[in-house]
Motif scaffolding. Sequence first.
Motif, mmCIF file in Angstrom:
data_model
loop_
_atom_site.group_PDB
_atom_site.id
_atom_site.type_symbol
_atom_site.label_atom_id
_atom_site.label_comp_id
_atom_site.label_asym_id
_atom_site.label_seq_id
_atom_site.Cartn_x
_atom_site.Cartn_y
_atom_site.Cartn_z
ATOM 1 N N SER A 275 -61.602 30.892 -36.826
ATOM 2 C CA SER A 275 -60.586 31.739 -36.169
ATOM 3 C C SER A 275 -61.196 32.998 -35.547
ATOM 4 O O SER A 275 -60.641 33.569 -34.616
ATOM 5 C CB SER A 275 -59.493 32.113 -37.169
ATOM 6 O OG SER A 275 -60.112 32.684 -38.297
ATOM 7 N N ALA A 276 -62.388 33.407 -36.057
ATOM 8 C CA ALA A 276 -63.049 34.596 -35.494
ATOM 9 C C ALA A 276 -63.913 34.222 -34.286
ATOM 10 O O ALA A 276 -64.593 35.074 -33.707
ATOM 11 C CB ALA A 276 -63.898 35.259 -36.568
ATOM 12 N N GLY A 277 -63.913 32.943 -33.929
ATOM 13 C CA GLY A 277 -64.690 32.500 -32.759
ATOM 14 C C GLY A 277 -66.124 32.143 -33.098
ATOM 15 O O GLY A 277 -66.912 31.832 -32.199
ATOM 16 N N ALA A 278 -66.482 32.172 -34.392
ATOM 17 C CA ALA A 278 -67.868 31.849 -34.774
ATOM 18 C C ALA A 278 -68.030 30.337 -34.964
ATOM 19 O O ALA A 278 -67.105 29.668 -35.434
ATOM 20 C CB ALA A 278 -68.228 32.567 -36.070
ATOM 21 N N THR A 279 -69.194 29.828 -34.582
ATOM 22 C CA THR A 279 -69.466 28.394 -34.751
ATOM 23 C C THR A 279 -70.014 28.152 -36.151
ATOM 24 O O THR A 279 -70.955 28.811 -36.587
ATOM 25 C CB THR A 279 -70.478 27.904 -33.693
ATOM 26 O OG1 THR A 279 -69.961 28.228 -32.405
ATOM 27 C CG2 THR A 279 -70.690 26.408 -33.785
ATOM 28 N N ILE A 280 -69.398 27.216 -36.853
ATOM 29 C CA ILE A 280 -69.790 26.916 -38.227
ATOM 30 C C ILE A 280 -70.377 25.509 -38.279
ATOM 31 O O ILE A 280 -69.825 24.575 -37.705
ATOM 32 C CB ILE A 280 -68.547 26.973 -39.167
ATOM 33 C CG1 ILE A 280 -67.755 28.279 -38.981
ATOM 34 C CG2 ILE A 280 -68.925 26.773 -40.628
ATOM 35 C CD1 ILE A 280 -68.488 29.532 -39.375
ATOM 36 N N THR A 281 -71.505 25.389 -38.993
ATOM 37 C CA THR A 281 -72.180 24.096 -39.119
ATOM 38 C C THR A 281 -71.707 23.383 -40.392
ATOM 39 O O THR A 281 -71.666 23.987 -41.472
ATOM 40 C CB THR A 281 -73.713 24.315 -39.210
ATOM 41 O OG1 THR A 281 -74.094 25.205 -38.166
ATOM 42 C CG2 THR A 281 -74.477 23.016 -39.090
ATOM 43 N N PHE A 282 -71.393 22.099 -40.247
ATOM 44 C CA PHE A 282 -70.974 21.291 -41.389
ATOM 45 C C PHE A 282 -71.957 20.143 -41.596
ATOM 46 O O PHE A 282 -72.371 19.502 -40.631
ATOM 47 C CB PHE A 282 -69.575 20.704 -41.159
ATOM 48 C CG PHE A 282 -68.478 21.732 -41.280
ATOM 49 C CD1 PHE A 282 -67.748 21.863 -42.458
ATOM 50 C CD2 PHE A 282 -68.182 22.573 -40.219
ATOM 51 C CE1 PHE A 282 -66.753 22.826 -42.572
ATOM 52 C CE2 PHE A 282 -67.185 23.539 -40.325
ATOM 53 C CZ PHE A 282 -66.474 23.671 -41.504
ATOM 54 N N LEU A 283 -72.314 19.933 -42.848
ATOM 55 C CA LEU A 283 -73.173 18.810 -43.207
ATOM 56 C C LEU A 283 -72.338 17.863 -44.058
ATOM 57 O O LEU A 283 -71.887 18.247 -45.148
ATOM 58 C CB LEU A 283 -74.398 19.327 -43.990
ATOM 59 C CG LEU A 283 -75.347 18.300 -44.589
ATOM 60 C CD1 LEU A 283 -75.987 17.420 -43.529
ATOM 61 C CD2 LEU A 283 -76.434 18.998 -45.411
ATOM 62 N N ASN A 284 -72.094 16.679 -43.561
ATOM 63 C CA ASN A 284 -71.212 15.714 -44.228
ATOM 64 C C ASN A 284 -69.906 16.365 -44.689
ATOM 65 O O ASN A 284 -69.482 16.212 -45.839
ATOM 66 C CB ASN A 284 -71.939 15.034 -45.393
ATOM 67 C CG ASN A 284 -73.065 14.152 -44.887
ATOM 68 O OD1 ASN A 284 -73.040 13.688 -43.747
ATOM 69 N ND2 ASN A 284 -74.076 13.927 -45.699
ATOM 70 N N GLY A 285 -69.325 17.148 -43.806
ATOM 71 C CA GLY A 285 -68.009 17.736 -44.065
ATOM 72 C C GLY A 285 -68.031 19.033 -44.855
ATOM 73 O O GLY A 285 -66.987 19.648 -45.077
ATOM 74 N N VAL A 286 -69.215 19.472 -45.298
ATOM 75 C CA VAL A 286 -69.306 20.704 -46.101
ATOM 76 C C VAL A 286 -69.858 21.840 -45.235
ATOM 77 O O VAL A 286 -70.844 21.649 -44.518
ATOM 78 C CB VAL A 286 -70.230 20.493 -47.333
ATOM 79 C CG1 VAL A 286 -70.396 21.789 -48.132
ATOM 80 C CG2 VAL A 286 -69.693 19.383 -48.214
ATOM 81 N N ASN A 287 -69.216 23.005 -45.321
ATOM 82 C CA ASN A 287 -69.672 24.178 -44.572
ATOM 83 C C ASN A 287 -71.022 24.650 -45.141
ATOM 84 O O ASN A 287 -71.111 25.095 -46.274
ATOM 85 C CB ASN A 287 -68.613 25.283 -44.719
ATOM 86 C CG ASN A 287 -69.003 26.566 -43.995
ATOM 87 O OD1 ASN A 287 -70.165 26.765 -43.642
ATOM 88 N ND2 ASN A 287 -68.027 27.438 -43.784
ATOM 89 N N VAL A 288 -72.078 24.543 -44.333
ATOM 90 C CA VAL A 288 -73.417 24.928 -44.809
ATOM 91 C C VAL A 288 -73.976 26.091 -43.983
ATOM 92 O O VAL A 288 -75.181 26.371 -44.025
ATOM 93 C CB VAL A 288 -74.409 23.737 -44.771
ATOM 94 C CG1 VAL A 288 -74.049 22.684 -45.809
ATOM 95 C CG2 VAL A 288 -74.482 23.105 -43.369
ATOM 96 N N GLU A 289 -73.106 26.730 -43.215
ATOM 97 C CA GLU A 289 -73.544 27.755 -42.272
ATOM 98 C C GLU A 289 -74.419 28.831 -42.937
ATOM 99 O O GLU A 289 -75.430 29.261 -42.398
ATOM 100 C CB GLU A 289 -72.322 28.391 -41.598
ATOM 101 C CG GLU A 289 -72.636 29.362 -40.488
ATOM 102 C CD GLU A 289 -73.548 28.796 -39.392
ATOM 103 O OE1 GLU A 289 -73.378 27.625 -39.027
ATOM 104 O OE2 GLU A 289 -74.433 29.532 -38.930
ATOM 105 N N ARG A 290 -74.012 29.248 -44.123
ATOM 106 C CA ARG A 290 -74.736 30.316 -44.803
ATOM 107 C C ARG A 290 -76.069 29.816 -45.367
ATOM 108 O O ARG A 290 -77.113 30.428 -45.153
ATOM 109 C CB ARG A 290 -73.830 30.853 -45.928
ATOM 110 C CG ARG A 290 -74.173 32.224 -46.380
ATOM 111 C CD ARG A 290 -73.313 32.625 -47.556
ATOM 112 N NE ARG A 290 -73.958 33.736 -48.233
ATOM 113 C CZ ARG A 290 -73.811 34.999 -47.878
ATOM 114 N NH1 ARG A 290 -73.020 35.321 -46.874
ATOM 115 N NH2 ARG A 290 -74.442 35.951 -48.524
#
Length: 228
Positions: A73-88
């Motif tokens: 919602s903040a416009g940031a692109t988030i990376t998902f690995l097999n459906g899990v948020n791994v951005e951090r």
Amino acid sequence: MRKIVVAIDGYSACGKSTTAKETARILGYRYIDSGAMYRAMTLYFLDHHIAITNPKDIARALEKVRITFQVNSAGATITFLNGVNVEREIREMRISEFVSQVSTIQAVRHAMVDQQRRMGKERAIVMDGRDIGTVVFPQAELKLFMSADILVRAFRRQKELLSRDEMVDVDTIVENLLKRDKIDSTRKESPLRKAVDAIEIDTTHITIEEQVDEVVRLALTRMVKAGK
Ligand code: DC
């Protein structure tokens, strides 16, 4: 105006992704961080104790891995690995220390490049990485190659890590950046190179705003030209 592909390559921590993200936002384009894909793959290999010297294990892992992106919602692109948020997690030093080795594997590169080309099919994208202008989209209408002084890069990376509560001393970061530069630019499979038709931008003495202004200006010029 015609939709174009903007390919941004260069060394780590030169401001590629910040510039790419902001340029994409201004143009209303999709931003794709190809480095995040190699980082996600690295996380999978580490978490599943995959021996990167074993082609069979690598092939099996590639079948199981699904890397996707979502814009929050903040416009940031988030990376998902097999459906899990791994951005951090993929930005942690333990990943930075291993990702260049993973990126030398031919089978990994082929899988990532296939996916990157599929994502770029509709054009209207800004993608950053190491081989975007040379291998992934050699026909990109705008190619940029970014570089910067090593200490400036290290301080920028330290600031970014600090914002994620990870304190790493500058010497360790310099060492990691130089090691990655070497592996990235000397590997056999699609090494980091400036495409002959790429425009070089040295970001040592310019601000992010100046970088973005310049890239947006160049992109608009190319969009007009591509439409003629
Ligand atoms: O851009 P980055 O620092 O997040 O990229 C991490 C690593 O991934 C980098 O050291 C090399 C590799 N990489 C690559 O080989 N090809 C790309 N297109 C993008 C990244």
